[in-house]
Design an enzyme around this catalytic site. Structure first.
Site, PDB file in Angstrom:
ATOM      1  N   ARG A 232       0.861  -1.182   0.000  1.00  0.00           N
ATOM      2  CA  ARG A 232       0.000   0.000   0.000  1.00  0.00           C
ATOM      3  C   ARG A 232       0.902   1.238   0.000  1.00  0.00           C
ATOM      4  O   ARG A 232       1.961   1.246   0.639  1.00  0.00           O
ATOM      5  CB  ARG A 232      -0.883   0.043   1.260  1.00  0.00           C
ATOM      6  N   GLU A 261      -3.526   7.672  -4.434  1.00  0.00           N
ATOM      7  CA  GLU A 261      -3.919   7.182  -5.769  1.00  0.00           C
ATOM      8  C   GLU A 261      -5.210   7.833  -6.230  1.00  0.00           C
ATOM      9  O   GLU A 261      -6.100   8.042  -5.404  1.00  0.00           O
ATOM     10  CB  GLU A 261      -4.101   5.656  -5.725  1.00  0.00           C
ATOM     11  N   HIS A 279      -1.687   0.504  -9.848  1.00  0.00           N
ATOM     12  CA  HIS A 279      -2.300  -0.433  -8.888  1.00  0.00           C
ATOM     13  C   HIS A 279      -3.000  -1.585  -9.628  1.00  0.00           C
ATOM     14  O   HIS A 279      -4.224  -1.713  -9.568  1.00  0.00           O
ATOM     15  CB  HIS A 279      -3.284   0.296  -7.966  1.00  0.00           C
TER      16      HIS A 279
HETATM   17  P1  NAP Z   1      -1.127 -11.623   4.780  1.00  0.00           P
HETATM   18  O1  NAP Z   1      -1.082 -13.064   4.372  1.00  0.00           O
HETATM   19  O2  NAP Z   1      -1.993 -11.224   5.924  1.00  0.00           O
HETATM   20  O3  NAP Z   1       0.374 -11.183   5.072  1.00  0.00           O
HETATM   21  C1  NAP Z   1       0.719  -9.940   5.583  1.00  0.00           C
HETATM   22  C2  NAP Z   1       2.044 -10.082   6.321  1.00  0.00           C
HETATM   23  O4  NAP Z   1       2.442  -8.774   6.737  1.00  0.00           O
HETATM   24  C3  NAP Z   1       1.939 -10.962   7.555  1.00  0.00           C
HETATM   25  O5  NAP Z   1       2.844 -12.051   7.440  1.00  0.00           O
HETATM   26  C4  NAP Z   1       2.262 -10.034   8.721  1.00  0.00           C
HETATM   27  O6  NAP Z   1       3.104 -10.671   9.687  1.00  0.00           O
HETATM   28  C5  NAP Z   1       2.991  -8.865   8.025  1.00  0.00           C
HETATM   29  N1  NAP Z   1       2.789  -7.621   8.771  1.00  0.00           N
HETATM   30  C6  NAP Z   1       1.637  -7.169   9.326  1.00  0.00           C
HETATM   31  N2  NAP Z   1       1.861  -6.024   9.990  1.00  0.00           N
HETATM   32  C7  NAP Z   1       3.182  -5.757   9.838  1.00  0.00           C
HETATM   33  C8  NAP Z   1       4.021  -4.712  10.318  1.00  0.00           C
HETATM   34  N3  NAP Z   1       3.538  -3.736  11.109  1.00  0.00           N
HETATM   35  N4  NAP Z   1       5.315  -4.734   9.969  1.00  0.00           N
HETATM   36  C9  NAP Z   1       5.818  -5.730   9.192  1.00  0.00           C
HETATM   37  N5  NAP Z   1       5.078  -6.761   8.713  1.00  0.00           N
HETATM   38  C10 NAP Z   1       3.766  -6.758   9.046  1.00  0.00           C
HETATM   39  O7  NAP Z   1      -1.564 -10.699   3.575  1.00  0.00           O
HETATM   40  P2  NAP Z   1      -1.368 -10.963   2.007  1.00  0.00           P
HETATM   41  O8  NAP Z   1      -2.554 -11.670   1.472  1.00  0.00           O
HETATM   42  O9  NAP Z   1      -0.011 -11.512   1.757  1.00  0.00           O
HETATM   43  O10 NAP Z   1      -1.479  -9.440   1.478  1.00  0.00           O
HETATM   44  C11 NAP Z   1      -0.545  -8.471   1.908  1.00  0.00           C
HETATM   45  C12 NAP Z   1      -0.937  -7.098   1.441  1.00  0.00           C
HETATM   46  O11 NAP Z   1      -0.691  -6.953   0.060  1.00  0.00           O
HETATM   47  C13 NAP Z   1      -2.420  -6.740   1.586  1.00  0.00           C
HETATM   48  O12 NAP Z   1      -2.783  -6.353   2.898  1.00  0.00           O
HETATM   49  C14 NAP Z   1      -2.567  -5.612   0.596  1.00  0.00           C
HETATM   50  O13 NAP Z   1      -2.365  -4.364   1.233  1.00  0.00           O
HETATM   51  C15 NAP Z   1      -1.456  -5.871  -0.415  1.00  0.00           C
HETATM   52  N6  NAP Z   1      -2.018  -6.206  -1.727  1.00  0.00           N
HETATM   53  C16 NAP Z   1      -1.771  -5.417  -2.784  1.00  0.00           C
HETATM   54  C17 NAP Z   1      -2.288  -5.714  -4.035  1.00  0.00           C
HETATM   55  C18 NAP Z   1      -2.006  -4.868  -5.226  1.00  0.00           C
HETATM   56  O14 NAP Z   1      -2.822  -4.852  -6.151  1.00  0.00           O
HETATM   57  N7  NAP Z   1      -0.896  -4.170  -5.294  1.00  0.00           N
HETATM   58  C19 NAP Z   1      -3.092  -6.842  -4.187  1.00  0.00           C
HETATM   59  C20 NAP Z   1      -3.327  -7.643  -3.074  1.00  0.00           C
HETATM   60  C21 NAP Z   1      -2.787  -7.320  -1.861  1.00  0.00           C
HETATM   61  P3  NAP Z   1       3.095 -10.201  11.239  1.00  0.00           P
HETATM   62  O15 NAP Z   1       1.649 -10.181  11.651  1.00  0.00           O
HETATM   63  O16 NAP Z   1       3.938 -11.227  11.920  1.00  0.00           O
HETATM   64  O17 NAP Z   1       3.712  -8.841  11.289  1.00  0.00           O
END
Ligand code: NAP
Length: 312
Positions: A232, A261, A279
């Site tokens: 993000r 954005e 995005h």
């Molecule tokens: P996920 O499986 O929940 O993984 C997120 C990871 O981030 C977790 O392992 C978590 O570990 C870590 N995290 C959370 N808070 C943190 C912090 N303060 N500092 C460092 N690490 C932290 O989520 P996902 O499905 O992989 O998706 C991740 C993100 O990608 C989404 O939330 C979204 O914002 C983004 N995304 C972007 C697009 C795009 O189009 N560009 C598409 C989909 C998703 P801990 O809890 O141990 O910290």
């Protein structure tokens, strides 16, 4: 038992909008003459809400939906939802996890390669006819370089798996170590940035990660380092990022997301070592269809059994 009424907050694909209206009689809020007035007058009629990681649902909107039981959201980000409020009111929230991992991870690798090998800049070079007069400058190698991942969840791990094919050593940072990981954990984000050639962001947005990547982390990544953000825009201090790129204290950046954005800092437009995408992480026909189907499946599960399939 009567079928719960469904409110659809913001438009998705035509196909999805139609499916929701025809199959479930969902009411499209954005098509109402005065959406805010409609919400105030009719909000109490709705038990289910369909929204997305883009539109979310504000505390003000929730206040107009006193009988809401569940929200089915398109996308995996939950930063535009007031989670504490949802918890207090017992409103369930589903997202669309996993089905988009491949495409977002593919895009992260694409941004790494493009920002290092400058594919988009080389394409512009050919189209401008510049090849007729000179050779394209040398770029930076990707294979074998060190990859730091911030947020080693579903998408972060999919990025790590792809990087193995490029013989890249991988380390990751997040709040908790993942004991099942074959990759090294780095509790200190600055240390990870110092170590890494590429730092890829795959953590959630929202208050806990706001400006996690600031001037200090960018300086630690350094003039040969490349930042890739598919998480993000709020995770990065964009002003510090622009300053570092303009000053050459950061080697390059591949960005799919931005702080405001669709506004993108124009100062970046002339830099060949920066790749700017609108995005599009999950934006393929195949993945968007799977995301739509998962929203509809969550909705149906809640209607049939009062339970979501992929609750947050
Ligand atoms: P996920 O499986 O929940 O993984 C997120 C990871 O981030 C977790 O392992 C978590 O570990 C870590 N995290 C959370 N808070 C943190 C912090 N303060 N500092 C460092 N690490 C932290 O989520 P996902 O499905 O992989 O998706 C991740 C993100 O990608 C989404 O939330 C979204 O914002 C983004 N995304 C972007 C697009 C795009 O189009 N560009 C598409 C989909 C998703 P801990 O809890 O141990 O910290």
């Amino acid at each position: 038992m009567s079928t719960p009424r469904i409110l659809h907050l913001g438009p998705l694909s035509e196909r999805f909008n139609r499916a929701l209206a025809e199959r479930h009689g969902a009411v499209a809020l954005w098509l109402q003459a005065d959406p805010q007035a409609f919400l105030r007058e009719h909000g109490g009629e709705f038990e289910l809400l369909v929204s997305s990681a883009r539109f979310g649902c504000s505390a003000e909107q929730l206040a107009c939906l006193p009988n809401l039981k569940a929200i089915c959201s398109f996308g995996v980000g939950y930063d535009p939802y007031p989670l504490d409020l949802l918890r207090d009111r017992g409103i369930a929230l589903s997202t669309t996890p996993d089905v988009l991992n491949d495409c977002v991870a593919d895009l992260a690798l694409g941004l790494m390669i493009d920002s290092a090998r400058r594919l988009a800049a080389a394409d512009r070079f050919v189209r401008a006819g510049s090849w007729l007069g000179s050779s394209f400058p040398l770029t930076r190698k990707v294979s074998g370089k060190k990859l730091g991942i911030v947020g080693y969840g579903r998408i972060g791990q999919a990025i790590a798996r792809r990087a193995e094919g490029f013989a890249m050593p991988v380390r990751y940072h997040q709040r908790k170590e993942n004991p099942a990981s074959p990759h090294g954990y780095e509790a200190d984000l600055l240390a990870l940035a110092r170590w890494a050639d590429f730092l890829v962001l795959a953590c959630p947005g929202g208050a806990t990660t706001h400006h996690l990547i600031g001037a200090e982390v960018l300086a630690a990544l350094g003039p040969q380092g490349i930042l890739v953000n598919i998480a993000r825009g709020s995770v990065v201090d964009q002003t510090a990022l622009v300053e570092a790129l303009l000053a050459g204290t950061l080697g390059g950046a591949g960005l799919d997301v931005f702080e405001a954005e669709p506004q993108v800092p124009e100062a970046l437009f002339a830099l060949p070592n920066v790749v700017l995408l609108p995005h599009v992480g999950s934006g393929t026909e195949e993945t968007r269809l799977q995301m739509e189907e998962l929203v509809l499946a969550n909705l149906q599960a809640f209607i049939d059994k009062g339970e979501l399939l992929t609750p947050l």
